[in-house]
Write a protein that holds these residues in place. Structure first.
Motif, PDB file in Angstrom:
ATOM      1  N   LEU A 128      56.350  29.971   9.895  1.00  0.00           N
ATOM      2  CA  LEU A 128      56.845  30.022   8.397  1.00  0.00           C
ATOM      3  C   LEU A 128      57.276  31.543   8.149  1.00  0.00           C
ATOM      4  N   GLU A 129      56.650  32.581   8.857  1.00  0.00           N
ATOM      5  CA  GLU A 129      56.499  33.844   8.615  1.00  0.00           C
ATOM      6  C   GLU A 129      57.728  34.506   7.991  1.00  0.00           C
ATOM      7  N   ASP A 130      58.948  34.182   8.702  1.00  0.00           N
ATOM      8  CA  ASP A 130      60.261  34.763   8.160  1.00  0.00           C
ATOM      9  C   ASP A 130      61.283  33.784   7.632  1.00  0.00           C
ATOM     10  N   VAL A 131      60.559  32.542   7.382  1.00  0.00           N
ATOM     11  CA  VAL A 131      61.576  31.592   6.670  1.00  0.00           C
ATOM     12  C   VAL A 131      62.148  32.154   5.486  1.00  0.00           C
ATOM     13  N   ASP A 132      63.630  32.083   4.998  1.00  0.00           N
ATOM     14  CA  ASP A 132      63.976  32.482   3.874  1.00  0.00           C
ATOM     15  C   ASP A 132      64.164  31.032   2.932  1.00  0.00           C
ATOM     16  N   LEU A 133      64.498  29.942   3.704  1.00  0.00           N
ATOM     17  CA  LEU A 133      64.720  28.817   2.710  1.00  0.00           C
ATOM     18  C   LEU A 133      64.398  27.525   3.494  1.00  0.00           C
ATOM     19  N   ALA A 134      63.297  26.944   2.739  1.00  0.00           N
ATOM     20  CA  ALA A 134      62.877  25.482   3.307  1.00  0.00           C
ATOM     21  C   ALA A 134      63.217  24.324   2.754  1.00  0.00           C
ATOM     22  N   LEU A 135      63.763  23.593   3.361  1.00  0.00           N
ATOM     23  CA  LEU A 135      64.296  22.195   2.723  1.00  0.00           C
ATOM     24  C   LEU A 135      63.289  21.213   3.254  1.00  0.00           C
ATOM     25  N   LEU A 136      62.865  20.305   2.255  1.00  0.00           N
ATOM     26  CA  LEU A 136      62.301  19.058   2.290  1.00  0.00           C
ATOM     27  C   LEU A 136      62.764  17.923   1.591  1.00  0.00           C
ATOM     28  N   HIS A 202      54.538  32.679   1.829  1.00  0.00           N
ATOM     29  CA  HIS A 202      55.624  33.450   1.096  1.00  0.00           C
ATOM     30  C   HIS A 202      56.880  33.168   1.210  1.00  0.00           C
ATOM     31  N   VAL A 203      57.215  31.937   1.574  1.00  0.00           N
ATOM     32  CA  VAL A 203      58.739  31.451   1.739  1.00  0.00           C
ATOM     33  C   VAL A 203      59.342  31.601   0.531  1.00  0.00           C
ATOM     34  N   PRO A 204      60.519  32.516   0.544  1.00  0.00           N
ATOM     35  CA  PRO A 204      60.971  32.768  -1.040  1.00  0.00           C
ATOM     36  C   PRO A 204      61.643  31.645  -1.891  1.00  0.00           C
ATOM     37  N   PHE A 205      62.412  30.725  -0.743  1.00  0.00           N
ATOM     38  CA  PHE A 205      63.044  29.826  -1.580  1.00  0.00           C
ATOM     39  C   PHE A 205      62.609  28.201  -1.087  1.00  0.00           C
ATOM     40  N   TYR A 258      51.408  30.298  -7.364  1.00  0.00           N
ATOM     41  CA  TYR A 258      51.887  31.297  -6.636  1.00  0.00           C
ATOM     42  C   TYR A 258      53.155  32.089  -6.966  1.00  0.00           C
ATOM     43  N   GLY A 259      53.481  32.111  -8.625  1.00  0.00           N
ATOM     44  CA  GLY A 259      54.303  32.985  -8.995  1.00  0.00           C
ATOM     45  C   GLY A 259      55.643  32.460  -8.813  1.00  0.00           C
ATOM     46  N   TYR A 260      56.027  31.356  -8.415  1.00  0.00           N
ATOM     47  CA  TYR A 260      57.375  30.801  -8.315  1.00  0.00           C
ATOM     48  C   TYR A 260      57.989  30.521  -9.730  1.00  0.00           C
ATOM     49  N   LYS A 261      59.238  30.798  -9.542  1.00  0.00           N
ATOM     50  CA  LYS A 261      60.109  30.068 -10.866  1.00  0.00           C
ATOM     51  C   LYS A 261      60.823  29.047 -10.334  1.00  0.00           C
ATOM     52  N   ILE A 262      60.789  28.032 -11.256  1.00  0.00           N
ATOM     53  CA  ILE A 262      60.832  26.625 -10.756  1.00  0.00           C
ATOM     54  C   ILE A 262      62.060  25.849 -11.681  1.00  0.00           C
ATOM     55  N   ILE A 263      63.075  25.297 -10.996  1.00  0.00           N
ATOM     56  CA  ILE A 263      64.007  24.305 -11.565  1.00  0.00           C
ATOM     57  C   ILE A 263      63.534  22.872 -10.999  1.00  0.00           C
ATOM     58  N   ARG A 264      63.519  22.038 -11.975  1.00  0.00           N
ATOM     59  CA  ARG A 264      62.949  20.655 -11.815  1.00  0.00           C
ATOM     60  C   ARG A 264      64.147  19.649 -12.391  1.00  0.00           C
ATOM     61  N   LEU A 310      63.200  23.400  -7.072  1.00  0.00           N
ATOM     62  CA  LEU A 310      63.709  24.509  -6.590  1.00  0.00           C
ATOM     63  C   LEU A 310      62.902  25.585  -7.026  1.00  0.00           C
ATOM     64  N   LEU A 311      62.232  26.258  -5.894  1.00  0.00           N
ATOM     65  CA  LEU A 311      61.220  27.102  -6.316  1.00  0.00           C
ATOM     66  C   LEU A 311      61.767  28.446  -5.542  1.00  0.00           C
ATOM     67  N   SER A 312      61.605  29.469  -6.496  1.00  0.00           N
ATOM     68  CA  SER A 312      62.148  30.803  -6.146  1.00  0.00           C
ATOM     69  C   SER A 312      61.318  31.940  -6.499  1.00  0.00           C
ATOM     70  N   LYS A 313      61.315  32.943  -5.560  1.00  0.00           N
ATOM     71  CA  LYS A 313      60.464  33.831  -5.723  1.00  0.00           C
ATOM     72  C   LYS A 313      61.081  35.086  -4.938  1.00  0.00           C
ATOM     73  N   GLU A 314      60.861  36.367  -5.394  1.00  0.00           N
ATOM     74  CA  GLU A 314      61.389  37.614  -4.719  1.00  0.00           C
ATOM     75  C   GLU A 314      60.564  37.483  -3.492  1.00  0.00           C
ATOM     76  N   LYS A 315      61.148  37.869  -2.395  1.00  0.00           N
ATOM     77  CA  LYS A 315      60.142  37.914  -0.801  1.00  0.00           C
ATOM     78  C   LYS A 315      58.712  38.644  -1.137  1.00  0.00           C
ATOM     79  N   HIS A 316      59.046  40.125  -1.691  1.00  0.00           N
ATOM     80  CA  HIS A 316      58.204  40.848  -1.663  1.00  0.00           C
ATOM     81  C   HIS A 316      57.390  40.992  -3.152  1.00  0.00           C
ATOM     82  N   GLY A 317      57.561  39.858  -3.942  1.00  0.00           N
ATOM     83  CA  GLY A 317      57.126  40.039  -5.385  1.00  0.00           C
ATOM     84  C   GLY A 317      55.847  39.756  -5.377  1.00  0.00           C
ATOM     85  N   PRO A 318      55.208  39.785  -6.759  1.00  0.00           N
ATOM     86  CA  PRO A 318      53.655  39.543  -6.916  1.00  0.00           C
ATOM     87  C   PRO A 318      53.090  38.335  -6.234  1.00  0.00           C
ATOM     88  N   GLU A 319      51.840  38.380  -5.829  1.00  0.00           N
ATOM     89  CA  GLU A 319      51.101  37.332  -5.075  1.00  0.00           C
ATOM     90  C   GLU A 319      50.868  36.284  -6.345  1.00  0.00           C
TER      91      GLU A 319
END
Ligand SMILES: C[S@@+](CC[C@H](N)C(=O)[O-])C[C@H]1O[C@@H](n2cnc3c(N)ncnc32)[C@H](O)[C@@H]1O
Length: 319
Positions: A128-136, A202-205, A258-264, A310-319
């Motif tokens: 999962l290390e370099d995944v940018d967007l995960a869809l489930l 740390h998957v950003p999206f 984990y500091g994600y912004k969330i749209i539900r 939909l969870l989003s977070k800057e890739k190298h943002g706060p933990e």
């Protein structure tokens, strides 16, 4: 305590041959002649409608590695890569049969594809290390759910608990999940573990959608479209296995931790329909007049019963 751990893993690994029994929204909209498609404002496939919605919210130009878990027949991913070629695509599925279907659906597309036959809960974190967007999409309801827990163990010392109860105890403690209101409650432990895994990697999206136990219809259609709401996951009995509706508020707690912004919202947010006079009559009728009306009515209700995050977070943002 007589709790039960439900798992659909054996069914998916050994017995699953078709998704025909499950009528996922993606498969329902796949046929361009489908009566359900005819009710939509934009008559298109599920993958295209979702892509358009995400395209308005996510920086697709920065997304190079796309992961889909539980991709079924591969049709959602096929729509996505038709719209934008991604440098790297990873498909993870526990079902060997469905993974073959995905390979076949995607075989004519250029790009670096990797197909992994495994239970996502066992996927090594480095994948999962370099995944940018995960869809489930319609996947997390299949993960293990523990039913008939009584809440007294939540005030015990975790060292006194069995491994299953200790795990649940830890999720309540770590993420501040609210105290259950039912004497016997159920928890989507596998769905919580799956999201925790993506957040820790740390998957950003992250996009998740599933049948919700907390669904509601707001606004103009409140009295026309009926969905049931509960603060306890409900069992849906399917061929060869059980699925559970998802308590999305628990997933939200994990994402926020984990500091994600969330749209539900309900999937109707990205699959808008047209409330024509005919559709209104179908929704209002005490019982459906024709088989097709019944199919349409179930479909419109599903647009609200299924929620997404939909969870989003800057890739190298706060933990
Ligand atoms: C209901 S189907 C949904 C398929 C597709 N996403 C759709 O919306 O049509 C669930 C999918 O999740 C997969 N799945 C179930 N449990 C899984 C697990 N533990 N790990 C990975 N994939 C899993 C199934 O094999 C299947 O592909």
């Amino acid at each position: 305590m007589d709790f039960t751990v439900h798992s659909s893993a054996d069914y998916h690994r050994q017995d699953l041959r078709t998704l025909g029994w499950e009528t996922t929204l993606c498969n329902t909209l796949a046929d361009h002649r489908s009566p359900c498609r005819m009710t939509l404002k934009i008559k298109d496939s599920y993958g295209n409608l979702l892509f358009d919605y995400l395209n308005g919210l996510l920086p697709f130009n920065l997304i190079t590695h796309l992961l889909e878990v539980g991709g079924g027949y591969g049709w959602l991913m096929r729509d996505f890569i038709c719209r934008k070629p991604f440098q790297k695509v990873t498909m993870i599925d526990i079902s060997p049969h469905l993974l073959d279907r995905q390979k076949n659906a995607l075989k004519d597309f250029p790009g670096a594809f990797s197909f992994r036959e495994e239970d996502f809960l066992e996927t090594p974190p480095m994948v999962l290390e370099d995944v940018d967007l995960a869809l489930l999409n319609e996947n997390i309801g299949d993960y293990p759910t523990i039913t008939d827990l009584t809440k007294d163990f939540l005030i015990s010392s975790p060292s006194m608990l069995s491994p299953d109860l200790k795990l649940v105890w830890e999720f309540f403690a770590r993420y501040g999940l609210p105290e259950p209101q039912h004497p016997a409650f159920h928890i989507n432990i596998g769905a919580l573990m799956a999201l925790e895994k993506l957040c820790c990697a740390h998957v950003p999206f992250i996009f998740l959608s599933e049948h919700s136990c907390e669904a509601a219809v707001a606004g103009a259609y409140r009295d026309l479209i009926h969905v049931s709401t509960s603060d306890n996951p409900e069992c849906i009995i399917l061929k060869g296995h059980d699925e559970f509706t998802i308590q999305f508020s628990h997933l939200e707690k994990i994402g926020r931790y984990y500091g994600y912004k969330i749209i539900r919202g309900p999937v109707a947010d990205f699959i808008p329909f047209e409330m024509t006079a005919r559709l209104r009559a179908i929704m209002k009728a005490p019982s459906p007049w024709r088989d097709e009306d019944e199919i349409i009515r179930y479909f419109i209700e599903d647009l609200y019963k299924y929620e997404y995050l939909l969870l989003s977070k800057e890739k190298h943002g706060p933990e």
